[in-house]
Motif scaffolding. Structure first.
Motif, PDB file in Angstrom:
ATOM      1  N   GLY A 115       0.789  -1.209   0.000  1.00  0.00           N
ATOM      2  CA  GLY A 115       0.000   0.000   0.000  1.00  0.00           C
ATOM      3  C   GLY A 115       0.829   1.270   0.000  1.00  0.00           C
ATOM      4  N   ARG A 116       1.393   1.606   1.138  1.00  0.00           N
ATOM      5  CA  ARG A 116       2.106   2.881   1.273  1.00  0.00           C
ATOM      6  C   ARG A 116       3.318   2.917   0.353  1.00  0.00           C
ATOM      7  NH1 ARG A 116       3.032   7.224   4.450  1.00  0.00           N
ATOM      8  NH2 ARG A 116       5.202   7.874   4.731  1.00  0.00           N
ATOM      9  N   GLU A 117       4.027   1.810   0.311  1.00  0.00           N
ATOM     10  CA  GLU A 117       5.247   1.783  -0.522  1.00  0.00           C
ATOM     11  C   GLU A 117       4.919   2.061  -1.980  1.00  0.00           C
ATOM     12  OE1 GLU A 117       8.805  -1.371  -1.758  1.00  0.00           O
ATOM     13  OE2 GLU A 117       7.331  -1.899  -0.198  1.00  0.00           O
ATOM     14  N   SER A 118       3.886   1.414  -2.507  1.00  0.00           N
ATOM     15  CA  SER A 118       3.495   1.639  -3.904  1.00  0.00           C
ATOM     16  C   SER A 118       3.007   3.057  -4.096  1.00  0.00           C
ATOM     17  CB  SER A 118       2.399   0.653  -4.303  1.00  0.00           C
ATOM     18  OG  SER A 118       2.863  -0.672  -4.179  1.00  0.00           O
ATOM     19  N   PHE A 119       2.249   3.598  -3.115  1.00  0.00           N
ATOM     20  CA  PHE A 119       1.720   4.950  -3.243  1.00  0.00           C
ATOM     21  C   PHE A 119       2.837   5.975  -3.259  1.00  0.00           C
ATOM     22  CE2 PHE A 119       0.214   8.867  -1.189  1.00  0.00           C
ATOM     23  CZ  PHE A 119      -0.771   9.231  -2.097  1.00  0.00           C
ATOM     24  N   ALA A 137       5.975   5.496  -4.059  1.00  0.00           N
ATOM     25  CA  ALA A 137       6.731   5.372  -5.323  1.00  0.00           C
ATOM     26  C   ALA A 137       5.971   6.036  -6.471  1.00  0.00           C
ATOM     27  CB  ALA A 137       6.987   3.904  -5.635  1.00  0.00           C
ATOM     28  N   ALA A 138       4.664   5.834  -6.499  1.00  0.00           N
ATOM     29  CA  ALA A 138       3.857   6.457  -7.548  1.00  0.00           C
ATOM     30  C   ALA A 138       3.879   7.968  -7.410  1.00  0.00           C
ATOM     31  CB  ALA A 138       2.426   5.944  -7.483  1.00  0.00           C
ATOM     32  N   LEU A 139       3.845   8.466  -6.168  1.00  0.00           N
ATOM     33  CA  LEU A 139       3.890   9.903  -5.953  1.00  0.00           C
ATOM     34  C   LEU A 139       5.201  10.493  -6.454  1.00  0.00           C
ATOM     35  CD1 LEU A 139       2.425  12.315  -4.773  1.00  0.00           C
ATOM     36  CD2 LEU A 139       3.442  11.803  -2.525  1.00  0.00           C
ATOM     37  N   GLN A 140       6.295   9.790  -6.208  1.00  0.00           N
ATOM     38  CA  GLN A 140       7.588  10.259  -6.713  1.00  0.00           C
ATOM     39  C   GLN A 140       7.592  10.272  -8.251  1.00  0.00           C
ATOM     40  OE1 GLN A 140      10.474   7.665  -4.924  1.00  0.00           O
ATOM     41  NE2 GLN A 140      10.301   8.612  -2.876  1.00  0.00           N
ATOM     42  N   THR A 141       7.022   9.227  -8.859  1.00  0.00           N
ATOM     43  CA  THR A 141       6.955   9.172 -10.337  1.00  0.00           C
ATOM     44  C   THR A 141       6.134  10.334 -10.886  1.00  0.00           C
ATOM     45  OG1 THR A 141       7.114   6.751 -10.263  1.00  0.00           O
ATOM     46  CG2 THR A 141       6.280   7.746 -12.304  1.00  0.00           C
ATOM     47  N   ALA A 142       5.034  10.643 -10.201  1.00  0.00           N
ATOM     48  CA  ALA A 142       4.195  11.755 -10.640  1.00  0.00           C
ATOM     49  C   ALA A 142       4.946  13.071 -10.537  1.00  0.00           C
ATOM     50  CB  ALA A 142       2.911  11.795  -9.819  1.00  0.00           C
ATOM     51  N   GLU A 143       5.695  13.247  -9.393  1.00  0.00           N
ATOM     52  CA  GLU A 143       6.481  14.463  -9.229  1.00  0.00           C
ATOM     53  C   GLU A 143       7.521  14.592 -10.341  1.00  0.00           C
ATOM     54  OE1 GLU A 143       6.074  16.863  -7.237  1.00  0.00           O
ATOM     55  OE2 GLU A 143       4.659  16.073  -5.769  1.00  0.00           O
ATOM     56  N   GLN A 144       8.132  13.466 -10.717  1.00  0.00           N
ATOM     57  CA  GLN A 144       9.134  13.494 -11.786  1.00  0.00           C
ATOM     58  C   GLN A 144       8.487  13.875 -13.129  1.00  0.00           C
ATOM     59  OE1 GLN A 144      10.931   9.635 -11.695  1.00  0.00           O
ATOM     60  NE2 GLN A 144      12.046  10.002  -9.759  1.00  0.00           N
ATOM     61  N   LYS A 145       7.343  13.307 -13.435  1.00  0.00           N
ATOM     62  CA  LYS A 145       6.645  13.654 -14.678  1.00  0.00           C
ATOM     63  C   LYS A 145       6.287  15.126 -14.700  1.00  0.00           C
ATOM     64  CE  LYS A 145       4.567   9.181 -15.819  1.00  0.00           C
ATOM     65  NZ  LYS A 145       3.317   8.468 -16.102  1.00  0.00           N
ATOM     66  N   ILE A 146       5.783  15.619 -13.570  1.00  0.00           N
ATOM     67  CA  ILE A 146       5.407  17.031 -13.515  1.00  0.00           C
ATOM     68  C   ILE A 146       6.634  17.910 -13.682  1.00  0.00           C
ATOM     69  CG2 ILE A 146       4.490  18.840 -12.006  1.00  0.00           C
ATOM     70  CD1 ILE A 146       2.610  16.704 -10.830  1.00  0.00           C
ATOM     71  N   ALA A 147       7.729  17.513 -13.016  1.00  0.00           N
ATOM     72  CA  ALA A 147       8.960  18.297 -13.133  1.00  0.00           C
ATOM     73  C   ALA A 147       9.465  18.306 -14.573  1.00  0.00           C
ATOM     74  CB  ALA A 147      10.022  17.728 -12.197  1.00  0.00           C
ATOM     75  N   ALA A 148       9.396  17.146 -15.227  1.00  0.00           N
ATOM     76  CA  ALA A 148       9.850  17.074 -16.621  1.00  0.00           C
ATOM     77  C   ALA A 148       8.973  17.942 -17.525  1.00  0.00           C
ATOM     78  CB  ALA A 148       9.821  15.624 -17.102  1.00  0.00           C
ATOM     79  N   GLU A 149       7.669  17.885 -17.285  1.00  0.00           N
ATOM     80  CA  GLU A 149       6.772  18.677 -18.103  1.00  0.00           C
ATOM     81  C   GLU A 149       6.949  20.161 -17.826  1.00  0.00           C
ATOM     82  OE1 GLU A 149       2.054  18.788 -19.442  1.00  0.00           O
ATOM     83  OE2 GLU A 149       2.772  17.326 -17.971  1.00  0.00           O
ATOM     84  N   LEU A 150       7.189  20.483 -16.530  1.00  0.00           N
ATOM     85  CA  LEU A 150       7.427  21.871 -16.170  1.00  0.00           C
ATOM     86  C   LEU A 150       8.694  22.390 -16.819  1.00  0.00           C
ATOM     87  CD1 LEU A 150       6.522  24.304 -14.506  1.00  0.00           C
ATOM     88  CD2 LEU A 150       7.821  23.386 -12.559  1.00  0.00           C
TER      89      LEU A 150
END
Length: 493
Positions: free
Chosen positions: A386-390, A392-405
């Motif tokens: 649960g928490r571990e996957s969440f 990790a997914a949150l970090q991936t989302a932050e990376q995508k947003i940073a790349a798009e930004l």
């Protein structure tokens, strides 16, 4: 055999064998044999004499005595020499032998010897001599033949043509063919003549050249002129009369040819065949044009059907894509709801209130940046981790947003240098047209992606909307976002 002798064969019987030998007759035997080869007038017979037998060889003495030497120009010279039936077909030898025969029979000396009274200046023998002078010389004979009194210059009547077209015209063209300068006059032919033969015949006669000349009919003899001027005047008058008669003759020939052509059933048949051939060619051309038009119409119909079919297929494909997108949206919405519910049930995997707020914002970031497959994988992974996957997914989302930004910042930096100039292809729009449904959705997405605290947040959101707006023809700036914040919030509600 020498001249003056006649050779004959005499059969001599010998005791041993029979031998045939040629011997020469002499004396009374010679003259008795010679008489068998002489004509009744005492003239030696020839092959041409056979033509003369029964065709005017003997000339009526009463006819000869009726001749006037002064009227020699109006007399039939062939009849005088006994050649009335052979006429222009008589050879030079025929004329010479006929004259010899007439001399032997009618010479004044012979007649005087028989006791006949002969008036020298008014004797018919002068007409015989004149006839031989004319017919025995080629040029005068040609002049006389041109005006042969026995030749019929008339044309056949329409009644004659209707009764026996080919018989009558064969006769007339055969008679007139004697005047042709060209040898080998083509025959008129019969009803079954080939087209080439008929065309050759009419081409010949429409281009007919006649040797017929009319000097025999000259009214005055130029040699009788007293001086040169009078002789020239006579020659001029004679020449004009000849030309006139020549024109009349050619008109007569042309009239004969026209008469034959206009009544020729073969020409009518050929014209009908040509007309039928042209009509058939025209029909074939029209049929080909109609077939071509039908083929073009068929091609147009097939193209229209193919286009309609392609349009239907395209519409079906678009509809299928729309359905798939709707399904994707539904699935995506479902997975997002599943994610939100799981995270909410687990209190956002937060250790404190700060983490809870951060994870709440992170949940929206994950929903906005993850696609369907990624969300499905995340939801499945959260069942065990649960928490571990969440996290990790949150970090991936932050990376995508940073790349798009980062990409947005680079694009914005490039546009800053040319911000004073309105880009080509961008049209100015009214404020009420700025916020379409697509732009409102992009604004909502951008607000969730770039929460409060993001550096130059409204500029970033404006750049995001400009990049993802359909057609990219409407420019949105930070001021527009600030001024329309309330309208956007109302649209969200």
């Amino acid at each position: 055999m020498t001249s003056g002798t006649v050779a004959t064969a005499v059969e001599v019987q010998l005791p041993l064998k029979v031998v045939r030998r040629k011997i020469e007759r002499v004396g009374l035997a010679y003259f008795a044999q010679r008489r068998q080869f002489l004509a009744p007038g005492g003239v030696e017979r020839s092959e041409s004499d056979e033509k003369l037998e029964g065709v005017g060889e003997e000339v009526d003495i009463s006819y000869l005595k009726s001749l006037d030497p002064k009227e020699w120009k109006d007399q039939d010279h062939y009849a005088i020499l006994g050649l009335g039936k052979l006429r222009y077909e008589a050879s030079e030898d025929d004329i010479r032998r006929a004259y010899r025969r007439m001399v032997l029979l009618h010479h004044p000396d012979k007649r005087k010897a028989k006791g006949e009274e002969v008036i020298q200046d008014d004797d018919y023998f002068t007409c015989i001599t004149k006839a031989y002078e004319i017919l025995g010389t080629s040029k005068p004979r040609r002049s006389f033949d041109s005006v042969d009194p026995e030749f019929d210059d008339s044309l056949p009547s329409q009644n004659d043509i209707d009764n026996d077209y080919f018989g009558v015209l064969n006769k007339f063209f055969t008679l007139n063919g004697r005047w042709s300068e060209k040898p080998h006059v083509p025959a008129f032919g019969q009803v079954d003549a080939k087209r080439e033969e008929v065309e050759r015949f009419y081409n010949f006669w429409y281009d007919f050249k006649s040797w017929r000349e009319f000097s025999y009919l000259d009214e005055e003899d130029k040699e009788k002129g007293q001086d040169r001027d009078e002789r020239r005047w006579i020659e001029k008058e004679n020449r004009a009369a000849r030309i006139k008669r020549k024109k009349e003759e050619m008109s007569r020939i042309r009239a004969l040819v026209d008469l034959a052509y206009n009544n020729d059933k073969r020409i009518q048949r050929f014209k009908q065949e040509e007309k039928d051939r042209k009509a058939a060619a025209k029909r074939a051309k029209m049929d080909a044009a109609q077939a071509q038009k039908a083929e073009a119409d068929r091609a147009i119909r097939e193209a229209a059907l193919a286009k309609e079919k392609a349009e239907k297929a395209e519409q079906k494909r678009i509809e299928q894509i729309r359905i798939e997108r709707e399904q994707q949206k539904k699935l995506l919405k479902k997975e997002r709801k599943t994610l939100r519910d799981k995270v909410k049930d687990c209190k956002y995997y937060a250790k404190n209130d700060k983490d809870q707020l951060k994870h709440m914002e992170g949940t929206e970031k994950i929903c906005e940046t993850f696609n369907l497959a990624e969300l499905q994988a995340l939801n499945k992974a959260m069942e065990t981790k649960g928490r571990e996957s969440f996290v990790a997914a949150l970090q991936t989302a932050e990376q995508k947003i940073a790349a798009e930004l980062e990409e947005i910042n680079q694009t914005q930096a490039k546009k800053i240098t040319s911000s004073a100039v309105t880009p080509k292809g961008v049209k100015e729009v009214k404020k009420n047209e700025l916020w379409s449904n697509e732009n409102v959705q992009l604004l909502i997405k951008a607000v969730n992606l770039f929460p409060a605290g993001t550096a130059q947040r409204w500029d970033v959101i404006a750049t995001f909307i400009n990049q993802h707006s359909p057609g990219n023809t409407v420019l949105v700036n930070a001021r527009d976002l600030v001024n329309s914040k309330k309208e956007a919030q109302a649209a969200v509600k």
